[in-house]
Scaffold this active site. Structure first.
Site, PDB file in Angstrom:
ATOM      1  N   GLU A 192      32.332  -8.833 -66.345  1.00 35.74           N
ATOM      2  CA  GLU A 192      32.613 -10.230 -66.035  1.00 35.74           C
ATOM      3  C   GLU A 192      32.241 -11.107 -67.232  1.00 35.74           C
ATOM      4  O   GLU A 192      31.101 -11.074 -67.688  1.00 35.74           O
ATOM      5  CB  GLU A 192      31.827 -10.644 -64.788  1.00 35.74           C
ATOM      6  CG  GLU A 192      32.321  -9.916 -63.545  1.00 35.74           C
ATOM      7  CD  GLU A 192      31.257  -9.782 -62.454  1.00 35.74           C
ATOM      8  OE1 GLU A 192      30.244 -10.494 -62.511  1.00 35.74           O
ATOM      9  OE2 GLU A 192      31.467  -8.952 -61.541  1.00 35.74           O
TER      10      GLU A 192
ATOM     11  N   SER B 141      34.209  -8.150 -59.558  1.00 27.85           N
ATOM     12  CA  SER B 141      34.378  -6.956 -58.736  1.00 27.85           C
ATOM     13  C   SER B 141      33.503  -5.844 -59.293  1.00 27.85           C
ATOM     14  O   SER B 141      33.962  -5.006 -60.056  1.00 27.85           O
ATOM     15  CB  SER B 141      35.843  -6.499 -58.773  1.00 27.85           C
ATOM     16  OG  SER B 141      36.722  -7.517 -58.358  1.00 27.85           O
ATOM     17  N   GLU B 142      32.237  -5.842 -58.895  1.00 32.41           N
ATOM     18  CA  GLU B 142      31.324  -4.854 -59.485  1.00 32.41           C
ATOM     19  C   GLU B 142      31.711  -3.427 -59.107  1.00 32.41           C
ATOM     20  O   GLU B 142      31.512  -2.494 -59.889  1.00 32.41           O
ATOM     21  CB  GLU B 142      29.875  -5.139 -59.072  1.00 32.41           C
ATOM     22  CG  GLU B 142      29.257  -6.344 -59.779  1.00 32.41           C
ATOM     23  CD  GLU B 142      29.636  -7.671 -59.146  1.00 32.41           C
ATOM     24  OE1 GLU B 142      30.273  -7.669 -58.059  1.00 32.41           O
ATOM     25  OE2 GLU B 142      29.308  -8.724 -59.718  1.00 32.41           O
TER      26      GLU B 142
ATOM     27  N   GLN C 208      26.712  -8.239 -64.843  1.00 29.94           N
ATOM     28  CA  GLN C 208      26.208  -9.474 -65.448  1.00 29.94           C
ATOM     29  C   GLN C 208      24.692  -9.643 -65.317  1.00 29.94           C
ATOM     30  O   GLN C 208      24.027 -10.072 -66.244  1.00 29.94           O
ATOM     31  CB  GLN C 208      26.947 -10.664 -64.852  1.00 29.94           C
ATOM     32  CG  GLN C 208      26.899 -11.888 -65.702  1.00 29.94           C
ATOM     33  CD  GLN C 208      27.999 -12.865 -65.300  1.00 29.94           C
ATOM     34  OE1 GLN C 208      27.948 -13.434 -64.215  1.00 29.94           O
ATOM     35  NE2 GLN C 208      28.980 -13.039 -66.162  1.00 29.94           N
ATOM     36  N   PHE C 209      24.171  -9.325 -64.133  1.00 28.99           N
ATOM     37  CA  PHE C 209      22.727  -9.290 -63.904  1.00 28.99           C
ATOM     38  C   PHE C 209      22.457  -8.082 -63.017  1.00 28.99           C
ATOM     39  O   PHE C 209      23.264  -7.781 -62.134  1.00 28.99           O
ATOM     40  CB  PHE C 209      22.246 -10.551 -63.161  1.00 28.99           C
ATOM     41  CG  PHE C 209      22.218 -11.779 -64.024  1.00 28.99           C
ATOM     42  CD1 PHE C 209      21.065 -12.149 -64.710  1.00 28.99           C
ATOM     43  CD2 PHE C 209      23.350 -12.579 -64.152  1.00 28.99           C
ATOM     44  CE1 PHE C 209      21.045 -13.284 -65.510  1.00 28.99           C
ATOM     45  CE2 PHE C 209      23.334 -13.716 -64.948  1.00 28.99           C
ATOM     46  CZ  PHE C 209      22.178 -14.072 -65.624  1.00 28.99           C
TER      47      PHE C 209
ATOM     48  N   PHE D 295      24.738  -4.388 -56.639  1.00 32.43           N
ATOM     49  CA  PHE D 295      24.908  -3.675 -55.367  1.00 32.43           C
ATOM     50  C   PHE D 295      26.324  -3.336 -54.932  1.00 32.43           C
ATOM     51  O   PHE D 295      26.559  -2.233 -54.460  1.00 32.43           O
ATOM     52  CB  PHE D 295      24.076  -4.351 -54.268  1.00 32.43           C
ATOM     53  CG  PHE D 295      22.625  -4.192 -54.605  1.00 32.43           C
ATOM     54  CD1 PHE D 295      21.999  -2.981 -54.430  1.00 32.43           C
ATOM     55  CD2 PHE D 295      21.916  -5.205 -55.219  1.00 32.43           C
ATOM     56  CE1 PHE D 295      20.685  -2.777 -54.823  1.00 32.43           C
ATOM     57  CE2 PHE D 295      20.599  -5.018 -55.620  1.00 32.43           C
ATOM     58  CZ  PHE D 295      19.980  -3.801 -55.417  1.00 32.43           C
ATOM     59  N   PRO D 296      27.312  -4.213 -55.072  1.00 28.83           N
ATOM     60  CA  PRO D 296      28.662  -3.762 -54.699  1.00 28.83           C
ATOM     61  C   PRO D 296      29.101  -2.549 -55.524  1.00 28.83           C
ATOM     62  O   PRO D 296      29.882  -1.731 -55.057  1.00 28.83           O
ATOM     63  CB  PRO D 296      29.538  -4.981 -55.002  1.00 28.83           C
ATOM     64  CG  PRO D 296      28.606  -6.140 -55.008  1.00 28.83           C
ATOM     65  CD  PRO D 296      27.293  -5.605 -55.508  1.00 28.83           C
TER      66      PRO D 296
ATOM     67  N   HIS E 159      18.243 -12.991 -59.992  1.00 34.45           N
ATOM     68  CA  HIS E 159      18.437 -12.862 -61.438  1.00 34.45           C
ATOM     69  C   HIS E 159      17.203 -12.306 -62.143  1.00 34.45           C
ATOM     70  O   HIS E 159      17.150 -12.296 -63.357  1.00 34.45           O
ATOM     71  CB  HIS E 159      18.790 -14.220 -62.063  1.00 34.45           C
ATOM     72  CG  HIS E 159      20.155 -14.730 -61.718  1.00 34.45           C
ATOM     73  ND1 HIS E 159      20.533 -15.022 -60.438  1.00 34.45           N
ATOM     74  CD2 HIS E 159      21.235 -14.983 -62.496  1.00 34.45           C
ATOM     75  CE1 HIS E 159      21.784 -15.460 -60.446  1.00 34.45           C
ATOM     76  NE2 HIS E 159      22.237 -15.436 -61.682  1.00 34.45           N
TER      77      HIS E 159
END
Lengths: 361, 325
Positions: free
Chosen positions: B29, B59-60, B82-83, B88-89, B129
């Protein structure tokens, strides 16, 4: 073009070989030779009998949990016939026939369900990922694989399968969306077999068709009679042509039916009626193909009997080999965790070996 | 040689690997056009093109799942989350596929892929974060977990991670992205995964840390003056370098583990259990750990209570050294 003609919002279902074994859409009748037609029927019949026998072996305590495919042969074999051996198959877990049609040998395919990971070590020339149990995740593998093969300047396409239930999964959305954004050379086949274990299609989504979900991703979607091998083949062929031209993914919804149980541990009598199953038995993909062959003068009862006997022997032979090589060596459960065993894993394997040696004394 | 901070070293390494190997692709992302929310991937898209450095939808699962497919397809994907709190996804893909593909296909398929993610607290960030989720990765057979603590190590470890034929999670201690500069050689080099670094040798106590906690421990040792502590930077959390720790404890008889992650079932528990199994009779005092509390990481106004800092580390080392053997 096919995908413009069969608008999923208008609930138009693409069909070539009708339920009664008659061609209902001349334009799409494939130009296969008699030999090719007979080979295709043989492939479907092999899938059917391998499935029936697997369930028998399971009931005899010789096979572990198995996922039946009966009724979905055309939905799986039709698409694979439209692709090349250099194309890629990313299956879910009810794609036994698709794997065999893409060149996987029956022995290896069985070995997985027998409970040995060697059954997922496909031969080098079979471009397929192993059976995938976690619903929906395979879509994203297929997207990445398709992107990679295009970046490598090949014209290969990737086909992936998912069930009606799988379309409820978040990863279905993420994958279809991302695949569309990337214009990935991808074909996604939804085997809508009407049931996600005990949850009927109507409770999985409010959408009238599953094919119409394609519209939201900005890609073509089509509803196809999934028990019609010719239609599944033709739709996939056009989807593959689109993909090879760089036009991105296509979503194909195959209307089919799981004639058997979800797995050998499931009892479908608890949630669906005999009438429903009987109705779908009339639409059996093998039955209509047989009628088509018979009317062409290519098939009769004697040939059917002979074929069944041959395939039965072939299946028994394969399973005999599976039983002979089914055992797992202790080192095998350790050595593939990483490229090289870590010192800790070596130590743990040593301790298991020492324990086994002491027990054997 | 050039002076670089951690973030610049990572950017330089990604640039170098993209240059040296056509199979390396970089995505996530905001990594392309914007160059990442921390600017870790700045200018890489401009230099290497949109096909090899690209932005993804939010969309992880697709980021990690497609990396798996890309690795099968012959690429060496470097994906960014990103973090770490947004993992989790995509965690489903990491655990149910990335970690297992080699094993479940008995070596037919393997996944040379890296998942990078900034992690850890101390930057007064928003909720989700600031987590330190080492255990969630290190507990999964088939995954490797690497955490650099210096710019020099970041380059060597990230290079090794990209060249590794197994999935590597590369957690970046964002708190020290810009904390200090160090000489980083221009030429390619690797630091082997699974090997710890003795930051400074000592004979009275072993202190094990990684990521931002290495610097915090160094500062604690400065506060203490002459503690004669042996500081070990673990560098790879999974699989971890047991040998270096064991050898050190044999010498010192005391061990303290410092980590940001919460205490219970954290990495320190595993390290201490290993020390107990291997060199219990060398221990002169009970092993100890200084960690985050077993709480949700507080928002900025309460975070300082939770963070392990040099003063706390110094106090704990002093306490352990004062115990009679």
């Amino acid at each position: 073009m096919l995908f413009k003609k069969y608008d999923p919002l208008k609930k138009k279902v693409f069909r070539v070989l009708g339920q009664e074994g008659k061609i209902v859409n001349k334009d799409y009748e494939p130009a296969w030779s008699d030999e090719e037609l007979l080979a295709i029927y043989r492939q479907m019949a092999l899938g059917r009998i391998a499935d029936i026998k697997a369930i028998q072996f399971q009931r005899q305590g010789r096979m572990l949990t198995f996922v039946p495919n009966q009724g979905q042969e055309a939905a799986q074999i039709g698409p694979m016939l439209a692709l090349k051996k250099t194309d890629w198959l990313v299956p879910g877990f009810r794609e036994f026939n698709a794997l065999l049609a893409h060149g996987l040998d029956l022995e290896t395919a069985y070995l997985y369900w027998y409970g040995n990971e060697m059954g997922s070590k496909y031969p080098e020339n079979v471009r397929a990922l192993p059976v995938n149990i976690i619903i929906g995740t395979q879509i994203n593998h297929a997207v990445g694989l398709a992107y990679a093969r295009r970046l490598k300047n090949t014209d290969e396409v990737v086909i992936t399968f998912i069930g009606d239930g799988g379309t409820s999964h978040g990863e279905f959305h993420e994958g279809m969306n991302f695949g569309a954004v990337l214009d990935a050379p991808l074909i996604a086949v939804i085997q809508n077999n009407q049931w996600a274990i005990s949850t009927p299609r109507a409770k999985a989504t409010k959408s009238e068709t599953l094919a119409q979900k394609a519209i939201a991703y900005g890609i073509p979607g089509i509803q196809v009679d999934g028990n019609d091998l010719f239609a599944m083949h033709a739709a996939t062929k056009e989807a593959a042509e689109r993909a090879r031209r760089g036009e991105g993914p296509t979503l194909i919804e195959a209307l089919t039916y799981r004639l058997g149980a979800h797995t050998t541990s499931d009892n479908p009598d608890l949630y669906r009626s005999e009438e429903e199953t009987a109705e779908w038995l009339e639409r059996d993909p093998l039955k209509r193909f047989r009628i088509y062959l018979t009317e062409k003068g290519l098939w009769d009862d004697d040939r059917e009997e002979k074929l069944q006997a041959e395939l039965n022997d072939q299946v028994l032979e394969a399973f005999k080999k599976v039983e002979a090589r089914g055992a797992v060596a202790p080192e095998d459960i350790f050595r593939y965790t990483y490229e090289k065993m870590t010192p800790e894993l070596e130590k743990q394997l040593r301790s298991l070996r020492e324990y086994l040696a002491r027990e054997a004394q | 040689m050039a002076l670089m901070n951690l973030l610049e070293a990572i950017n330089h390494t990604l640039d170098q690997q993209l240059t040296l190997n056509d199979d390396v692709v970089l995505f996530g992302e905001d990594v392309g056009l914007a160059g990442g929310v921390f600017r870790t991937t700045a200018d890489l898209q401009k230099k290497h093109g949109e096909k090899r450095v690209f932005d993804t939808p939010i969309s992880e699962a697709a980021i990690i799942g497609s990396a798996i497919g890309m690795a099968v397809g012959g690429l060496r994907p470097v994906a960014e989350i990103q973090f770490s709190g947004f993992l989790f996804p995509g965690y489903n893909e990491l655990v149910t596929h990335a970690a297992r593909m080699r094993n479940r296909s008995r070596g037919r398929w393997f996944l040379p892929m890296v998942v990078r993610m900034p992690y850890g607290g101390g930057v007064r960030a928003l909720e989700h974060h600031s987590e330190s989720l080492e255990t969630l990765i290190a507990h999964i057979p088939g995954l490797k977990l690497v955490i650099p603590s210096t710019p020099y190590d970041a380059k060597g470890l990230l290079t090794a991670a990209i060249k590794d034929n197994d999935p590597v999670v590369f957690m970046e201690p964002k708190r020290i992205y810009r904390a200090f500069r160090q000489e980083v050689p221009e030429e390619e080099y690797e630091i082997p995964l699974g090997k710890a670094r003795i930051v400074r040798p000592g004979s009275r106590i072993t202190v094990v840390a990684w990521g931002a906690m290495v610097r915090e421990t160094e500062n604690a040792l400065k506060l203490l003056g002459d503690a004669d502590a042996e500081l070990i930077d673990l560098r790879t959390i999974a699989p971890f370098d047991k040998e270096t720790i064991i050898d050190s404890v044999k010498k010192t008889g005391r061990i303290l583990i410092v980590h940001e992650a919460v205490k219970s079932f954290g990495p320190a528990a595993e390290i201490i259990a290993s020390v107990n199994e291997e060199v219990f009779y060398h221990l002169e005092v009970p092993p100890a750990r200084l960690t985050g509390f077993d709480i949700t990481v507080p928002l900025a106004r309460g975070e300082h209570y939770h963070m392990v800092d040099p003063k706390r580390i110094a106090r704990e080392i002093k306490r352990m050294l004062s115990l009679k053997a």
